[in-house]
Every structure is written in structure tokens, then in C-alpha cells.
Motif scaffolding. Structure first.
Motif, short mmCIF file in Angstrom:
data_model
loop_
_atom_site.label_atom_id
_atom_site.label_comp_id
_atom_site.label_asym_id
_atom_site.label_seq_id
_atom_site.Cartn_x
_atom_site.Cartn_y
_atom_site.Cartn_z
N PHE A 1 14.93 12.60 55.11
CA PHE A 1 15.81 13.42 55.94
C PHE A 1 15.51 14.90 55.75
CE2 PHE A 1 19.63 15.99 56.42
CZ PHE A 1 20.01 15.68 57.72
N TRP A 2 15.43 15.35 54.50
CA TRP A 2 15.15 16.77 54.25
C TRP A 2 13.75 17.14 54.70
CZ3 TRP A 2 19.16 19.56 53.70
CH2 TRP A 2 20.28 19.10 53.03
N SER A 3 12.81 16.23 54.60
CA SER A 3 11.45 16.52 55.04
C SER A 3 11.36 16.66 56.55
CB SER A 3 10.50 15.42 54.55
OG SER A 3 9.18 15.66 54.97
N TYR A 4 12.15 15.87 57.28
CA TYR A 4 12.12 15.91 58.75
C TYR A 4 13.33 16.63 59.33
CZ TYR A 4 8.35 12.49 58.47
OH TYR A 4 7.17 11.85 58.21
N LEU A 5 13.88 17.56 58.58
CA LEU A 5 15.04 18.30 59.06
C LEU A 5 14.72 19.09 60.32
CD1 LEU A 5 18.01 19.00 58.45
CD2 LEU A 5 17.18 20.97 57.13
N SER A 6 13.46 19.51 60.48
CA SER A 6 13.08 20.29 61.67
C SER A 6 13.22 19.48 62.95
CB SER A 6 11.64 20.78 61.53
OG SER A 6 10.74 19.69 61.41
N TYR B 1 16.96 20.22 63.47
CA TYR B 1 17.20 21.66 63.66
C TYR B 1 15.85 22.38 63.58
CZ TYR B 1 22.03 20.39 62.61
OH TYR B 1 23.27 19.82 62.62
N PRO B 2 15.22 22.66 64.71
CA PRO B 2 13.92 23.36 64.67
C PRO B 2 14.01 24.73 64.01
CG PRO B 2 14.31 22.39 66.83
CD PRO B 2 15.59 22.28 66.08
N ASN B 3 15.17 25.38 64.15
CA ASN B 3 15.37 26.70 63.56
C ASN B 3 16.69 26.72 62.80
OD1 ASN B 3 13.02 28.12 64.77
ND2 ASN B 3 14.09 27.72 66.68
N LEU B 4 16.69 27.44 61.68
CA LEU B 4 17.90 27.69 60.92
C LEU B 4 18.18 29.19 60.94
CD1 LEU B 4 17.24 25.38 57.82
CD2 LEU B 4 18.67 24.89 59.81
N SER B 5 19.45 29.55 61.10
CA SER B 5 19.78 30.96 61.27
C SER B 5 21.00 31.35 60.46
CB SER B 5 20.04 31.26 62.75
OG SER B 5 21.14 30.50 63.23
N LEU B 6 21.12 32.66 60.24
CA LEU B 6 22.29 33.27 59.60
C LEU B 6 22.94 34.20 60.60
CD1 LEU B 6 20.88 34.18 56.05
CD2 LEU B 6 22.34 32.24 56.66
N GLY B 7 24.25 34.07 60.72
CA GLY B 7 24.96 34.91 61.67
C GLY B 7 26.43 34.57 61.69
N ILE B 8 27.10 35.01 62.72
CA ILE B 8 28.52 34.73 62.90
C ILE B 8 28.67 33.36 63.54
CG2 ILE B 8 30.64 35.49 64.04
CD1 ILE B 8 29.53 38.32 63.99
N PHE C 1 21.76 36.72 63.25
CA PHE C 1 21.12 37.90 62.70
C PHE C 1 19.69 37.62 62.21
CE2 PHE C 1 25.73 38.82 61.52
CZ PHE C 1 25.96 39.53 62.71
N VAL C 2 19.51 36.46 61.56
CA VAL C 2 18.20 36.10 61.02
C VAL C 2 17.93 34.65 61.41
CG1 VAL C 2 16.76 35.91 58.97
CG2 VAL C 2 18.55 37.64 59.06
N VAL C 3 16.72 34.40 61.90
CA VAL C 3 16.32 33.05 62.32
C VAL C 3 15.08 32.64 61.53
CG1 VAL C 3 15.60 31.59 64.24
CG2 VAL C 3 17.26 33.42 64.62
N PHE C 4 15.10 31.42 60.98
CA PHE C 4 13.97 30.90 60.21
C PHE C 4 13.43 29.65 60.88
CE2 PHE C 4 16.96 32.84 57.23
CZ PHE C 4 16.16 33.74 56.56
N ASP C 5 12.12 29.51 60.84
CA ASP C 5 11.50 28.28 61.28
C ASP C 5 11.72 27.22 60.20
OD1 ASP C 5 9.59 26.70 63.03
OD2 ASP C 5 8.52 26.69 61.12
N THR C 6 12.29 26.09 60.57
CA THR C 6 12.67 25.08 59.58
C THR C 6 11.47 24.52 58.85
OG1 THR C 6 14.57 24.50 60.96
CG2 THR C 6 13.95 22.93 59.25
#
Length: 307
Positions: free
Chosen positions: A120-125, A128-135, A141-146
Motif C-alpha cells: 500500500f505504501w509503495s503504491y500510494l501514488s 494520491y499522485p500528489n501530496l500537498s500542504l495547505g489549508i 502551499f506546497v505540492v510533492f510528487d508522491t
């Protein structure tokens, strides 16, 4: 009927006949024959490939895999222990929300296979293709490629560490509940907060109960790291598998991996016994582990001190 011996006289000595144990000698004979057969096959069966075992025991790929195994074991257990303490405290909290969250966590991570969690953790992308920080529900505010963020190593840590936290939570909870409730009441009477009571009073006493199963969990984690092969991460057993997949010397390479596992588990077992004796000092029946020689020495010293 024989007359009783006069008062004040010493009774006549009697010859004590030792108890016979014929079953012991039969068992020793059987074990001796089996041991001789084992030594004979180890020395005469060329398929073990002892020369190859010596050649690959300290080879570069094996040592790199061993290093990855040790790193995964240490970091995963660190995550598991810290997470387990937090979950145990939440589980014992009078707050039903905290207790319920911890209960759901334990139900989820103990109720699903570890391999499934690693995958599951290996195929999390894929989820969720992208993980982000924000409201929440607002701007990001910040987007990461999973795929970039969740590397195979991080997926291993998340899978092993979070799963271990669920089991450590139950171990810590059992240790905390083994401490008499009067200790908590006495700490509260002295004005200690709940955190101070837990850190200074409860956990030090609970360690006697927590340490043995934690040592077993650490030894188990050392061997459980071999499951990360399902997500392509290289550790000790995976390194051995990659080598014998090219030279087809399966048995010698498996012996190499087993030898390292046995050495590491032996070291961990010795360390566990030292820690157990440290936290078991002053407790009746604490000298229960170790070799018979060690137990006799410790008990002999305690007897000399009492004398």
C-alpha cells in the motif's frame, strides 16, 4: 517393634541411594547419535558448498544488504516503540475520542497483513499522485510528487514502523496496567501531573514487563525486514537471492544469510538478557533467564550477601 532411640543420641547413618534416571541416558544416547549424524552430513555433503559460504560471507553485496537490514530494524523499532507508547497512553486515556482513535488504529494495522501494508505504501501514488500542504479544502502551499516523496526506503519504514507501533502499543499497555494503581494515586498526592507520573513513576516500573516482549519484537523485526523484497528494496536476504539467481548456488547463499541472521539474533538475545536483569533487580524471581551457570552464580552471590 524396634525401640525408639534414647533421647539425645545421634541416629545411625543410612546409606542414601541416588534415584535412577534411565530415561536420561537413553535420551542422551539418542541425541548423541543424531548429533553425530548431523556433523557427518555437514562434513561429507558437498552440496552445502562451504567454500562458497566462506567466499560470500563477507562479500560486498551481502554486507550492503546486511547494513540495510540493520538500518531498517533500528529505525522501524524506534518508530514502533515511540508510536506504541503514544498509542498505549491514548488507549488508556479517559478521553473516549483518544481511546477510540487508538482502538481503530490497532484494529486496522493488526488486522491487515504486513505485506499488504508494505505494498500500500509503495503504491500510494496510484491513490494520491500528489501530496500537498495547505489549508484544508483551500489553497495548497506546497505540492510533492508522491513517487518522489515515498521512496522504497521510506515505504519500508512506514510499513514496518507503523505496523510495529500497533503491537508495541499492546505491550506498553500491558506493562502500564501491571503497575499498582496506588503508585498513580501517590504521585497525584505529591502534585505530579499525568505526564510526570507516567514518565517518572509508571514507565520505570513497567519496564520490567515491557522489556522481554520488546526484545522478542526486535528479534522478530530483524527477520521481518526480509518481507520488503515485495517492494524491491534490497536487504540481506534479497542480496543473497540476487546472487544465487545468477550463479544458481542456492543453498550456500541461503546459509550465508542464515549465518548472519543467527549471529545478529544471538547478539540481540544477549543484550535483551542484560537489560532484563537491569530492570529486574530487587524483584523476586527476576533471575529466571540466562544459562544455568549464570543463574547459579547470581543466586550464589545473593546467598553470600544474605549470609
Amino acid at each position: 517393634m524396634a525401640e525408639p532411640a534414647p533421647t539425645g543420641t545421634r541416629p545411625e547413618p543410612r546409606d542414601a541411594v541416588p534415584v535412577r534416571h534411565p530415561g536420561r541416558w537413553v535420551a542422551i544416547a539418542v541425541l548423541a547419535v543424531l548429533a553425530a549424524m548431523l556433523v557427518h552430513t555437514l562434513l561429507t555433503n558437498d552440496n552445502f558448498g562451504w567454500s562458497l559460504v566462506g567466499e560470500y560471507l563477507f562479500s560486498g553485496p551481502i554486507l550492503r544488504g546486511l547494513q540495510n537490514t540493520l538500518i531498517l530494524t533500528v529505525l522501524s523499532m524506534l518508530i514502533g516503540i515511540l508510536g506504541g507508547i503514544g498509542l498505549a497512553v491514548m488507549r488508556l486515556s479517559p478521553n473516549p475520542v483518544l481511546s477510540g482513535v487508538a482502538g481503530v488504529y490497532l484494529w486496522l494495522f493488526r488486522g491487515t497483513p504486513l505485506i499488504a501494508q508494505l505494498l500500500f505504501w509503495s503504491y500510494l501514488s496510484a491513490l494520491y499522485p500528489n501530496l500537498s500542504l495547505g489549508i484544508p479544502f483551500g489553497p495548497e502551499f506546497v505540492v510533492f510528487d508522491t513517487n518522489t516523496l515515498i521512496s522504497p526506503f521510506l515505504a519500508c519504514l512506514l510499513g514496518l514502523g507503523l505496523n510495529e507501533a500497533a503491537y508495541m502499543a499492546e505491550i506498553v499497555r500491558g506493562g502500564i496496567q501491571s503497575v499498582d494503581h496506588g503508585q498513580t494515586e501517590a504521585a497525584e498526592a505529591l502534585g505530579m501531573t499525568r505526564v510526570q507520573t507516567l514518565r517518572r513513576v509508571i514507565l520505570p516500573q513497567a519496564m520490567r514487563v515491557i522489556v522481554p516482549p520488546t526484545g522478542n519484537e526486535t528479534i522478530g523485526m530483524l527477520k521481518t525486514t526480509s518481507l520488503v523484497v515485495v517492494i524491491g528494496y534490497t536487504e540481506l536476504l534479497t542480496s543473497a537471492q540476487r546472487i544465487y539467481s545468477t550463479n544458481f548456488q542456492t543453498i550456500p547463499l541461503l546459509i550465508v544469510a542464515a549465518a548472519w541472521y543467527l549471529l545478529l539474533t544471538s547478539l540481540l538475545t544477549a543484550g535483551q538478557r542484560v537489560i532484563e536483569r537491569r530492570y529486574g533487580r530487587g524483584v523476586a524471581g527476576a533471575v529466571t533467564e540466562g544459562t544455568p551457570l549464570l543463574r547459579s552464580r547470581l543466586l550464589g552471590k545473593s546467598g553470600e550477601g544474605q549470609a
